[in-house]
Design an enzyme around this catalytic site. Structure first.
Site, PDB file in Angstrom:
ATOM      1  N   LYS A   1       0.814  -1.219   0.000  1.00  0.00           N
ATOM      2  CA  LYS A   1       0.000   0.000   0.000  1.00  0.00           C
ATOM      3  C   LYS A   1       0.846   1.267   0.000  1.00  0.00           C
ATOM      4  CE  LYS A   1      -4.383  -1.908   1.207  1.00  0.00           C
ATOM      5  NZ  LYS A   1      -5.579  -1.983   1.979  1.00  0.00           N
TER       6      LYS A   1
ATOM      7  N   LYS B   1      -5.332 -11.532  -5.189  1.00  0.00           N
ATOM      8  CA  LYS B   1      -6.589 -11.742  -4.473  1.00  0.00           C
ATOM      9  C   LYS B   1      -7.651 -10.741  -4.927  1.00  0.00           C
ATOM     10  CE  LYS B   1      -6.562  -8.860  -0.355  1.00  0.00           C
ATOM     11  NZ  LYS B   1      -7.819  -8.509   0.248  1.00  0.00           N
TER      12      LYS B   1
ATOM     13  N   LYS C   1     -11.097  -4.963  -2.687  1.00  0.00           N
ATOM     14  CA  LYS C   1     -11.964  -3.776  -2.777  1.00  0.00           C
ATOM     15  C   LYS C   1     -11.291  -2.654  -3.536  1.00  0.00           C
ATOM     16  CE  LYS C   1     -14.075  -4.154   1.761  1.00  0.00           C
ATOM     17  NZ  LYS C   1     -13.879  -3.784   3.139  1.00  0.00           N
TER      18      LYS C   1
HETATM   19  P1  ATP Z   1      -8.743  -4.829   0.050  1.00  0.00           P
HETATM   20  O1  ATP Z   1      -9.629  -5.868  -0.614  1.00  0.00           O
HETATM   21  O2  ATP Z   1      -8.899  -3.480  -0.548  1.00  0.00           O
HETATM   22  O3  ATP Z   1      -7.321  -5.276   0.132  1.00  0.00           O
HETATM   23  P2  ATP Z   1      -9.548  -5.972   2.450  1.00  0.00           P
HETATM   24  O4  ATP Z   1     -10.708  -6.707   1.849  1.00  0.00           O
HETATM   25  O5  ATP Z   1      -8.280  -6.732   2.721  1.00  0.00           O
HETATM   26  O6  ATP Z   1      -9.271  -4.710   1.550  1.00  0.00           O
HETATM   27  P3  ATP Z   1     -11.176  -5.640   4.768  1.00  0.00           P
HETATM   28  O7  ATP Z   1     -12.413  -5.181   4.126  1.00  0.00           O
HETATM   29  O8  ATP Z   1     -10.926  -5.033   6.083  1.00  0.00           O
HETATM   30  O9  ATP Z   1      -9.929  -5.327   3.845  1.00  0.00           O
HETATM   31  O10 ATP Z   1     -11.212  -7.228   4.893  1.00  0.00           O
HETATM   32  C1  ATP Z   1     -12.244  -7.835   5.612  1.00  0.00           C
HETATM   33  C2  ATP Z   1     -11.977  -9.323   5.689  1.00  0.00           C
HETATM   34  O11 ATP Z   1     -12.056  -9.925   4.393  1.00  0.00           O
HETATM   35  C3  ATP Z   1     -10.580  -9.677   6.224  1.00  0.00           C
HETATM   36  O12 ATP Z   1     -10.706 -10.712   7.166  1.00  0.00           O
HETATM   37  C4  ATP Z   1      -9.833 -10.153   5.005  1.00  0.00           C
HETATM   38  O13 ATP Z   1      -8.836 -11.092   5.322  1.00  0.00           O
HETATM   39  C5  ATP Z   1     -10.931 -10.784   4.175  1.00  0.00           C
HETATM   40  N1  ATP Z   1     -10.616 -10.781   2.740  1.00  0.00           N
HETATM   41  C6  ATP Z   1     -10.291  -9.708   1.990  1.00  0.00           C
HETATM   42  N2  ATP Z   1     -10.102 -10.062   0.703  1.00  0.00           N
HETATM   43  C7  ATP Z   1     -10.298 -11.412   0.637  1.00  0.00           C
HETATM   44  C8  ATP Z   1     -10.259 -12.382  -0.433  1.00  0.00           C
HETATM   45  N3  ATP Z   1      -9.966 -12.026  -1.669  1.00  0.00           N
HETATM   46  N4  ATP Z   1     -10.533 -13.657  -0.133  1.00  0.00           N
HETATM   47  C9  ATP Z   1     -10.839 -14.038   1.125  1.00  0.00           C
HETATM   48  N5  ATP Z   1     -10.899 -13.175   2.183  1.00  0.00           N
HETATM   49  C10 ATP Z   1     -10.633 -11.879   1.944  1.00  0.00           C
END
Ligand code: ATP
Ligand code: LTN
Length: 326
Positions: free
Chosen positions: A113, A193, A196
């Site tokens: 980031k 992965k 968002k």
């Molecule tokens: P970004 O997707 O922008 O990197 P983030 O999804 O990691 O943001 P959060 O919204 O805080 O950030 O994540 C919420 C939960 O979703 C966390 O427990 C994270 O580990 C899980 N998560 C995020 N992306 C994935 C994915 N692609 N597959 C499975 N779990 C995920």
């Protein structure tokens, strides 16, 4: 016997996607039957990258509503906005005094980031605030996706270091990471992965997406060479990602999906995946529509009051241990 405590957080940035749902939120919901659960919309974490102040409160409210629609039950779980309980920040400061900057600079998320948005102290200290979230309530277990493994490791290190230096206070929190679904991949690049923050909306499916959008996204999903539907992350990451999603949304074993669609070509398989995702998300869309923003705000406000009281009792013990109380 005292029930164990579960804590987890989700950032209110952007829209909540099927990766968040399958990797983390489904476990949040399931664990409510067995544990004392505390779930938090971590708005302070979301401020570590650039954001729009005029939208922030609205996005936070929407995230709170989506999570209830996904099954977070405020009658059984404590549910609130992180910024409403200042103890998170106080404990983060104290934990920061026992955190090595070397360890923080090795955090993968920080490296990724800070590369795109430039480094700031908040982004650097992000994992310390996350450790404080967890340790504040003496959580025993933390349901998260695979990308949070390294942050959880830091929280465990800090708990141990604190206990050693100031006396036994924190349980060592265990990650709860699902065997399947912990790392749902981007539909446009199955090597990264689903996220968002990916600038391409075609890379993800949001839990509130309508059926036509879901069909279009899955139809356009990048697949692999060949035409057999086989679960094999090495050779067939795109197809494996779709098989995994279908399996999680339908409850069908991977082999049964391979058995049915193995040789029928990608087109027919993708249509079936889309329908299973649509069906799996339909109850969430319906629940979201039935909720009212005013009610959601009231729920999180009441949650914050209760969380504040709980946090104060715990934090008093930390203040005593570190010598801030005589
Ligand atoms: P970004 O997707 O922008 O990197 P983030 O999804 O990691 O943001 P959060 O919204 O805080 O950030 O994540 C919420 C939960 O979703 C966390 O427990 C994270 O580990 C899980 N998560 C995020 N992306 C994935 C994915 N692609 N597959 C499975 N779990 C995920
Ligand atoms: N960093 C997490 C969000 C988060 C969290 C937490 C998760 C903040 N505090 C405490 C579990 C426990 C992420 O998913 N990006």
């Amino acid at each position: 016997m005292k029930r164990k405590t579960v804590f987890s957080g989700l950032q209110p940035t952007g829209n909540i996607h099927v990766g968040n749902y399958l990797g983390a939120l489904r476990n949040w919901v399931r664990l409510q039957d067995e544990y004392d659960c505390i779930y938090c919309i971590v708005d302070l974490h979301a401020m570590t990258v650039e954001y729009d102040t005029s939208d922030f409160a609205k996005e936070r409210g929407e995230a709170a509503r989506v999570l209830i629609a996904c099954g977070v039950d405020p009658k059984r779980s404590l549910y609130y906005y992180q910024s409403e309980v200042p103890h998170h920040v106080e404990l983060a400061w104290i934990l920061g005094t026992i955190t090595g900057t070397g360890q923080l600079s090795r955090m993968t998320q920080f490296k990724e980031k800070s590369g795109t948005t430039g480094a700031n102290l908040g982004l650097f200290a992000y994992p310390v605030l996350m450790a404080a979230d967890i340790l504040l309530y003496r959580a025993d277990a933390v349901p998260v996706g695979d990308d949070q493994r390294q942050h959880l490791e830091l929280a465990r290190d800090l708990a141990e270091r604190f206990n050693f230096r100031f006396g036994e206070e924190f349980p060592i929190p265990e990650p709860i990471i699902p065997e399947h679904g912990a790392r749902i991949m981007s539909l446009q690049d199955p090597k990264v992965k689903m996220s968002k923050s990916d600038p391409d909306p075609g890379s993800r499916i949001l839990v509130l997406d309508d059926p036509d959008t879901i069909r279009a996204r899955i139809k356009a999903a990048v697949t692999d060479s060949g035409s057999d539907v086989r679960f094999d992350w090495e050779q067939k990451p795109g197809i494996s990602n779709l098989i995994e999603m279908m399996s999680l949304f339908t409850g069908r074993p991977l082999e049964s999906i391979e058995g049915e669609y193995g040789t029928g070509g990608y087109g027919k398989f993708k249509e079936a995946v889309a329908e299973s995702v649509i069906e799996g998300l339909a109850p969430i869309r319906a629940a979201f529509a039935a909720l009212d923003d005013g009610d959601v705000e009231q729920i999180v406000r009441a949650g914050a009051l209760e969380a504040h009281e709980k946090a104060e009792v715990f934090q008093q013990r930390v203040r005593e241990r570190v010598g801030l109380r005589g």
